[in-house]
Design a protein around this motif. Structure first.
Motif, mmCIF file in Angstrom:
data_model
loop_
_atom_site.group_PDB
_atom_site.id
_atom_site.type_symbol
_atom_site.label_atom_id
_atom_site.label_comp_id
_atom_site.label_asym_id
_atom_site.label_seq_id
_atom_site.Cartn_x
_atom_site.Cartn_y
_atom_site.Cartn_z
ATOM 1 N N THR A 228 -6.372 26.092 -8.343
ATOM 2 C CA THR A 228 -6.501 24.951 -7.421
ATOM 3 C C THR A 228 -5.113 24.564 -6.958
ATOM 4 N N TRP A 229 -5.089 23.805 -5.908
ATOM 5 C CA TRP A 229 -3.775 23.339 -5.441
ATOM 6 C C TRP A 229 -3.576 21.866 -5.779
ATOM 7 N N ASN A 230 -4.182 21.464 -6.893
ATOM 8 C CA ASN A 230 -3.932 20.119 -7.387
ATOM 9 C C ASN A 230 -2.512 20.088 -7.951
ATOM 10 N N ILE A 231 -1.585 19.561 -7.185
ATOM 11 C CA ILE A 231 -0.168 19.568 -7.543
ATOM 12 C C ILE A 231 0.029 18.789 -8.847
ATOM 13 N N PRO A 232 0.836 19.323 -9.801
ATOM 14 C CA PRO A 232 1.070 18.624 -11.069
ATOM 15 C C PRO A 232 1.474 17.175 -10.848
ATOM 16 N N ASN A 233 0.848 16.273 -11.603
ATOM 17 C CA ASN A 233 1.129 14.849 -11.402
ATOM 18 C C ASN A 233 0.700 14.063 -12.621
ATOM 19 N N ASN A 234 1.061 12.788 -12.649
ATOM 20 C CA ASN A 234 0.623 11.904 -13.724
ATOM 21 C C ASN A 234 -0.020 10.644 -13.140
ATOM 22 N N LEU A 235 -0.694 10.807 -11.999
ATOM 23 C CA LEU A 235 -1.330 9.659 -11.364
ATOM 24 C C LEU A 235 -2.437 9.107 -12.259
ATOM 25 N N PRO A 236 -2.697 7.809 -12.177
ATOM 26 C CA PRO A 236 -3.762 7.215 -12.997
ATOM 27 C C PRO A 236 -5.116 7.840 -12.659
ATOM 28 N N VAL A 237 -6.001 7.879 -13.658
ATOM 29 C CA VAL A 237 -7.349 8.417 -13.422
ATOM 30 C C VAL A 237 -8.137 7.470 -12.529
ATOM 31 N N LYS A 238 -7.968 6.164 -12.775
ATOM 32 C CA LYS A 238 -8.638 5.164 -11.962
ATOM 33 C C LYS A 238 -7.599 4.399 -11.140
ATOM 34 N N PHE A 239 -7.975 4.138 -9.891
ATOM 35 C CA PHE A 239 -7.077 3.433 -8.981
ATOM 36 C C PHE A 239 -7.560 2.008 -8.763
ATOM 37 N N GLU A 240 -6.618 1.139 -8.305
ATOM 38 C CA GLU A 240 -6.969 -0.251 -8.029
ATOM 39 C C GLU A 240 -8.061 -0.355 -6.964
ATOM 40 N N SER A 241 -8.073 0.610 -6.040
ATOM 41 C CA SER A 241 -9.007 0.527 -4.920
ATOM 42 C C SER A 241 -10.325 1.224 -5.181
ATOM 43 N N ASP A 242 -10.562 1.663 -6.415
ATOM 44 C CA ASP A 242 -11.757 2.461 -6.696
ATOM 45 C C ASP A 242 -13.061 1.731 -6.389
ATOM 46 N N ILE A 243 -13.080 0.397 -6.569
ATOM 47 C CA ILE A 243 -14.323 -0.352 -6.364
ATOM 48 C C ILE A 243 -14.795 -0.233 -4.920
ATOM 49 N N THR A 244 -13.859 -0.310 -3.995
ATOM 50 C CA THR A 244 -14.229 -0.273 -2.574
ATOM 51 C C THR A 244 -13.673 0.928 -1.844
ATOM 52 N N GLY A 245 -12.724 1.620 -2.472
ATOM 53 C CA GLY A 245 -11.952 2.588 -1.710
ATOM 54 C C GLY A 245 -10.909 1.846 -0.887
ATOM 55 N N LEU A 246 -9.927 2.560 -0.391
ATOM 56 C CA LEU A 246 -8.871 1.919 0.397
ATOM 57 C C LEU A 246 -9.388 1.690 1.810
ATOM 58 N N ILE A 247 -9.411 0.444 2.212
ATOM 59 C CA ILE A 247 -10.015 0.081 3.498
ATOM 60 C C ILE A 247 -8.942 -0.393 4.475
ATOM 61 N N GLY A 248 -9.039 0.102 5.699
ATOM 62 C CA GLY A 248 -8.186 -0.411 6.781
ATOM 63 C C GLY A 248 -6.753 0.044 6.744
ATOM 64 N N ARG A 249 -6.460 1.129 6.001
ATOM 65 C CA ARG A 249 -5.070 1.559 5.882
ATOM 66 C C ARG A 249 -4.866 3.006 6.350
ATOM 67 N N ASN A 250 -5.743 3.527 7.175
ATOM 68 C CA ASN A 250 -5.619 4.925 7.597
ATOM 69 C C ASN A 250 -4.320 5.202 8.346
ATOM 70 N N LYS A 251 -3.991 4.315 9.262
ATOM 71 C CA LYS A 251 -2.760 4.527 10.042
ATOM 72 C C LYS A 251 -1.533 4.494 9.139
ATOM 73 N N GLU A 252 -1.527 3.546 8.194
ATOM 74 C CA GLU A 252 -0.397 3.444 7.274
ATOM 75 C C GLU A 252 -0.238 4.726 6.462
ATOM 76 N N LEU A 253 -1.361 5.260 5.971
ATOM 77 C CA LEU A 253 -1.301 6.486 5.174
ATOM 78 C C LEU A 253 -0.792 7.655 6.012
ATOM 79 N N THR A 254 -1.258 7.754 7.256
ATOM 80 C CA THR A 254 -0.809 8.839 8.140
ATOM 81 C C THR A 254 0.682 8.730 8.413
#
Length: 901
Positions: free
Chosen positions: A148-174
């Motif tokens: 797989t191309w899952n790049i080695p990382n230590n990101l948390p398993v659960k994110f703060e935005s997991d309940i709703t997903g990240l909303i309204g930030r598509n442009k910022e992410l791009t």
């Protein structure tokens, strides 16, 4: 379609595609020429199984290079990208990622493409048919995680935005991803106030990077650490363990890199040395705890990192030498959507649409405030109470410590911006009484905290409080202490500005006056102009100390008003008065650049006239006169127009262009408002012409003088005696005096000379009485000269009242012929003065033989104290008795008289 079956079918077909393409590469190895487009550690025979699907496709393209199949494979590769084949591969490899039905149809579309058969791969279509008929063969065990191309990382398993997903930030992410991919970006900072979702954005960004095949081209690993001390979780704040010093942060980064690469790394220096060839993204969440105390340590850390390492931070405080991405509050629609989705996923009852809308607005579109409010609402509290409590929680969570760390001036500016929305640097400097540099430093301090927003237009920069924290500032006790002070200063400024308007209105200063203060200018400039308006710019009435004070205040405020015409022309006047002529000219010109108003152009024209640059003054006066010819004459502006015409005429006259004035004023008697003015300067033009020809062109001289006096006689008779006409009138009388002193004119033009004398006889006293610069001594001078002219009918000889002007003005002076007995005629040589500047009661005189006399006030028999005060040098005395005083060179006068000579 059953998602499990769809996923198994997709895995079966996708595995066959990968395996078949891999075999094709091995079978055509000799046709492949490697270049920089393939991963640097790629080896065809030994490392094919470690390659990503993207790399395998590129090898197939190279294997078909220059063949008829090359373009077909490139088209298939492009289609694979458009259908996100590589993302589907990753979705299969990660069991916690959602698998969508559409993935099966996309893989099927690729498998059905005839390109595979064109290059001799026939089993893919057979496997596709089997999958469609339900005959499913599982891929080899472990295939989905084999590469797989899952790049080695230590990101948390659960994110703060997991309940709703990240909303309204598509442009910022791009935007952020694009910036991070740039080789020019080594350090990036996501900056925003608390609660805006900085952590959620950066985690979602990093998650996207580590699970996207394309990222393998520029990233080898991602390391994440957080310096948050607490976070909102399940409706309450949860304490976190976090480093507070840079040395601890470095140690934590080293440990995490060791975990990611499965190596033992003791410290950051070892990590830098051993992983220098890796392309690593290090994310430090909530960095302000370090930046606020000592940002130099952080920059030293960044400077030591390898070239291919990148740093991403989140912070409420901006950092230098980094790409700064300022995160704004959510837009209204996403904020409302977040509220609805969060409420639903937390198990709340559905609310009305207007409830969600109002909640989002009351929370200033702040994601954390929205979530806190709903958590508190779900716990049984009313929404208004929940909103207030959420705001208080955010204040304690995000801003209390930050505000405590600000300087006093920073809090003052914060309060000023809070009270006065869209505050400017000008207002900040005025209210806080600090200079521009100090203001800039404090504004930068605040800007690094994201407590304020900057906005700018073509002429100004202004500041306002970030929307989500306005309510938070209200309850902060430290801010409350300063708010009253700032409000009092603002009120005081308004009061002073109103007082200035009232006083100016009472003074009736015309709007065209250079010291007039427009009522609609900002208060800071109005206070500055008020000090300027108190200066007196006459030659003998400008106090240097006061002038220097006003100049200093203008110099200090120049940065704020450098494009304001009123400030610039006033500053120019100060510089001109201080004899800084070149600078004054520059500022006058700047004033006319920013405003083409008549007053600014007039002041520049007048400046050039005073510098004897008549060419430039005339150019400007002509433009002003042209404007006046086409506008309706406002009665309130008549004195201003009058002044412009005077400058226009005088510029011509001083430049020696008398004929232009004569031509322009040819119909002066037809003028309505400016009849007297035009007549006066027409007469003056004739007088100026005489100055050049008096010794050569006798007829023209007499004719010009008579023309001048006839015009002025008409002006005085019809329009009365004005300052301008009397000033020019006296000069013409002086010219008559110089002309009649020449015997040639008296003998050759007796009747014309008599006409000139009659004009002088008729108007001299009124002219002198009206003129501010003339007095009785000027009358005496002229009368004494005219009495000596021997022309039959000379009014200065015939009219007895002129005799008093030809004699001394002493009350009891006697004619020298009235003194009986011997006397010595002397003239006053020196009148002594006392230390306070007044006259003493004695003086010294001298006779024609240069013998000196000491005269006491009591020794002058016909002199009272008022006459004594009038005595000046060359006043004549008749001495009838004196004595020699031993040891004194001057004779002591015993008796003497004031005489008319």
């Amino acid at each position: 379609m059953n998602k499990t079956i769809a996923k198994r079918k997709t895995s079966m077909v996708l595995y066959t595609i990968e395996e078949s393409l891999g075999n094709y590469v091995l079978e055509n190895e000799n046709s492949i020429s490697l270049d920089g487009s393939i991963s640097h550690d790629f080896k065809i025979k030994d490392s094919l199984e470690k390659s990503y699907l993207d790399d395998i496709f590129q090898l197939v393209i190279k294997a078909t290079k220059d063949t008829t199949e090359e373009e077909a494979i490139k088209r298939l590769y492009k289609l694979a990208h458009e259908l996100n084949l590589f993302e589907i591969r990753n979705a299969i490899a990660h069991p916690n990622r959602a698998f969508l039905d559409v993935y099966w149809y996309r893989v099927a579309a690729i498998a059905a493409d005839p390109v595979f058969e064109c290059i001799g791969i026939k089993n893919i279509k057979a496997v596709l048919y089997s999958a469609e008929e339900g005959t499913i063969e599982e891929p080899p065990e472990g295939w989905e995680s084999k590469y797989t191309w899952n790049i080695p990382n230590n990101l948390p398993v659960k994110f703060e935005s997991d309940i709703t997903g990240l909303i309204g930030r598509n442009k910022e992410l791009t935007d952020l991803k694009e910036k991070l991919m740039s080789a020019r970006t080594s350090t990036a900072a996501i900056v925003a106030p608390g609660g805006y979702g900085k952590t959620a954005v950066v985690l979602d960004l990093l998650k996207d990077i580590v699970t996207t095949a394309e990222s393998t081209k520029w990233v080898d690993a991602v390391s994440y650490i957080t310096l948050k001390t607490e976070t909102w979780k399940n409706g309450e704040f949860v304490k976190l363990d976090a480093s507070s010093e840079m040395i601890e942060v470095e140690k934590q980064i080293a440990e995490q890199l060791g975990v990611i690469f499965d190596e033992y790394i003791d410290d950051i220096e070892q990590a830098i040395t051993e992983l220098a060839d890796k392309r690593i993204i290090i994310c430090i969440d909530n960095l302000e705890t370090i930046l606020r105390d000592n940002d130099e340590l952080f920059h030293n850390f960044v400077d030591r990192l390898p070239r291919d390492w990148k740093i991403v931070v989140t912070s409420r405080i901006s950092i230098t030498n980094a790409y700064i991405y300022t995160l704004k509050e959510l837009k209204e629609k996403p904020a409302i959507h977040l509220a609805r989705l969060y409420n639903k996923n937390r198990g709340g009852d559905e609310l009305l649409q207007e409830k969600y809308t109002q909640l989002a607005k009351d929370c200033h579109l702040n994601p954390l405030a929205i979530k806190m409010t709903l958590d508190l609402y779900l716990s049984g509290k009313e929404i208004p109470t929940s909103i207030n409590e959420a705001k208080s929680n955010i204040a304690n969570f995000s801003f209390s410590n930050l505000i405590e760390s600000l300087s006093t001036n920073a809090i003052k500016i914060l309060e000023l911006i809070f009270i006065e929305s869209k505050s400017s640097r000008k207002l900040i400097c005025d209210i806080l009484e600090i200079n521009t540099d100090e203001a800039a430093s404090v504004i930068n301090e605040l800007s690094r905290t994201s407590l304020i927003n900057r906005s700018s237009n073509e002429t100004n920069e202004s500041y306002e409080i970030n929307g989500s924290i306005k309510d938070l500032l209200i309850i902060n006790p430290k801010c409350l202490e300063i708010r009253t002070e700032i409000q009092n200063k603002l009120n005081r400024q308004v009061t002073l500005a109103n007082e200035i308007d009232i006083k100016q209105k009472a003074s009736n200063l015309p709007e065209w006056h250079f010291q007039y203060i427009p009522p609609n200018i900002d208060h800071g400039l109005k206070l500055l102009m008020n000090n300027f308006s108190k200066l007196r710019f006459s030659k003998n009435n400008t106090r240097n100390e006061r002038l220097s004070e006003v100049y200093s205040s203008f110099k200090e405020k120049e940065e704020h008003y450098k494009e304001n015409y009123l400030f610039l022309r006033s500053y120019a006047k100060l510089l001109e008065t201080m004899q800084l002529k070149r600078l004054a000219e520059n500022y006058y010109i700047k004033a006319t650049t920013f405003s083409n108003d008549m007053v600014s152009n007039y002041l520049l024209a007048r400046f050039y006239f005073d510098q004897n640059n008549f060419e430039k003054s005339l150019f400007l006066y002509k433009k002003l006169v042209e404007v006046m010819e086409y506008i309706e004459k406002d009665s309130s502006l008549i004195p201003f127009y009058d002044t412009i015409y005077q400058g226009f005429f005088l510029s011509h006259l001083y430049d020696g262009d008398y004929q232009s004035v004569l031509d322009y004023t040819k119909k002066w008697q037809e003028e309505n408002v400016f009849r007297a003015l035009f007549g006066t300067y027409r007469a003056s033009a004739y007088k100026r012409r005489v100055e050049a020809i008096i010794n050569t062109e006798f007829d023209e001289t007499i004719n010009s003088l008579n023309s001048a006096t006839k015009i002025l006689d008409d002006v005085f008779r019809t329009d009365g005696y004005s300052q301008a006409s009397c000033g020019q009138g006296y000069k013409i009388i002086e010219e008559v005096y110089y002309c009649l002193r020449k015997n040639h004119y008296v003998k050759a033009y007796e009747s014309e000379c008599l006409q000139l004398l009659n004009f002088c006889d008729k108007h001299l006293i009124n002219i002198v009485d009206t003129s501010r610069s003339k007095d009785a001594n000027d009358i005496k001078f002229i009368v004494s000269a005219f009495i000596e002219i021997t022309i039959k009918g000379n009014p200065f000889i015939l009219n007895r009242h002129w005799k008093s002007y030809s004699q001394s003005s002493f009350n009891d002076a006697i004619d020298v012929n009235e003194i009986s007995g011997d006397h010595t005629l002397v003239h006053v040589k020196h009148v002594a003065s006392n230390p306070k500047g007044g006259k003493t009661n004695f003086l010294f005189a001298e006779c024609i033989n240069h013998k000196e006399y000491f005269v006491h006030f009591n020794a002058i028999k016909n002199c009272d104290w008022s006459d004594w005060l009038k005595i000046s040098e060359d006043t004549e005395l008749a001495i009838t008795e004196c004595e020699i005083v031993k040891g004194k060179t001057a004779l002591n006068v015993i008796a003497s008289y004031l005489v008319n000579t």
